[in-house]
Enzyme design. Sequence first.
Site, short mmCIF file in Angstrom:
data_model
loop_
_atom_site.label_atom_id
_atom_site.label_comp_id
_atom_site.label_asym_id
_atom_site.label_seq_id
_atom_site.Cartn_x
_atom_site.Cartn_y
_atom_site.Cartn_z
N SER A 248 -1.26 4.62 5.35
CA SER A 248 0.13 4.18 5.31
C SER A 248 0.99 5.21 4.63
O SER A 248 0.50 6.07 3.90
CB SER A 248 0.25 2.85 4.54
OG SER A 248 -0.55 1.84 5.11
N SER A 286 -1.80 1.57 10.43
CA SER A 286 -0.98 2.23 9.41
C SER A 286 0.23 1.37 9.06
O SER A 286 0.88 0.79 9.92
CB SER A 286 -0.50 3.59 9.94
OG SER A 286 0.09 4.36 8.92
N ASP A 288 3.77 1.76 7.73
CA ASP A 288 4.76 2.81 7.54
C ASP A 288 6.13 2.16 7.31
O ASP A 288 6.81 1.77 8.28
CB ASP A 288 4.80 3.73 8.76
CG ASP A 288 3.41 4.21 9.14
OD1 ASP A 288 2.73 4.78 8.27
OD2 ASP A 288 2.99 3.98 10.29
#
Length: 371
Positions: A248, A286, A288
């Site tokens: 991340s 991930s 983000d």
Amino acid sequence: MTTGRTTVRARDLGIVIGDGTPGPYNAITDVTGVRVGHTTLVHGDGPRVVGAGPVRTGVTVVLPHEGSAFDEPVYASYHWLNGNGEITGLAYLAEFGILGSPIGLTNTASVGTVRDALVEIEVASLAKGRYAWSLTVVGETWDGTLNDIDGQHVWPEHVRTAYAAASGGPVAEGAVGGGTGMICHGFKGGIGTASRVLQEQHGGYTVGVLVQANHGSRRRLTVNGVRVGPSFADVPIPVSPAPEGAGSIIGIIATDAPLLPHQCRRLAQRAGLGVARTGGAGENSSGDGFLCFSTANRELPANTVDADPPLTYQVTVLADEHIDPLFYAVIEATEEAIVNALVAGETMTGADGVTAHGLDGERLAALLRNS
């Protein structure tokens, strides 16, 4: 322990990202009043024993201005490139467009501890008889490859230390604070920051970005448009249970441009383009997330239960037709902040003997010169 150490940065190596002009510190603290503090926790070696270590983690606190964020909130908003992550307090941000707390950054398992500690700091800061309204903002990335993350080694005292240590000026990068145990594009990652100052004809505003970089695959790593990841095939990638590209990145964008919340959201979106320029793709696993706040319009009503706001108040707003230079500044500063996190990240061995190698900045600079 805390650290204020400085490290080699991209520009020290002749790596210049984009054509914008950085501020004096090339950091989020170039936005007047913004302060950053870290507490870094590193101890123990060998096999992972939950609750005992090894510990490779910490907490970073970003204060939006030199006053009390609780008494003087600012306009803010956010954007998720991929939502496999957490930033607390976003429902309130989405509804009201107001940031009324410091921002904490830490590991995934310690979000609650950091959030609760920041609430305690808020309550203690208010005069007797006043009542807090605590929807505190804390973001996370997962440091479980190097750190005994399930041991939850970040404690309230570490948050208080980072808060008290927050200052302007140069910002320590790499394996510090919340970035201590993070891995980026298969190298040691962590905290990175950069800034851009607009030309006077565009308002002369400053944009600063701070990232906690724990994302990306090695083969996709790109700097200044050059795919450099494959050139480091000889550098081992840390053994991890997570798939390639997992991880991340949390990005905090600060600006002194007078923006409304919807404009802050638009700047936050552009941070994702800076991630893309370094080869990040917002992979399925991930998280983000990007949050942007504006330090202009400091006369907003206090973010407390007992606030007594006027019926109306005035704010200054940048016309949307003049916002493009801010977009470009966010993109460049995000890209450079990620590169700064990488070149500052020194080799670290953590739990179970897993090693995340630092990116050799001199070697990177030579690759770019010869590309």
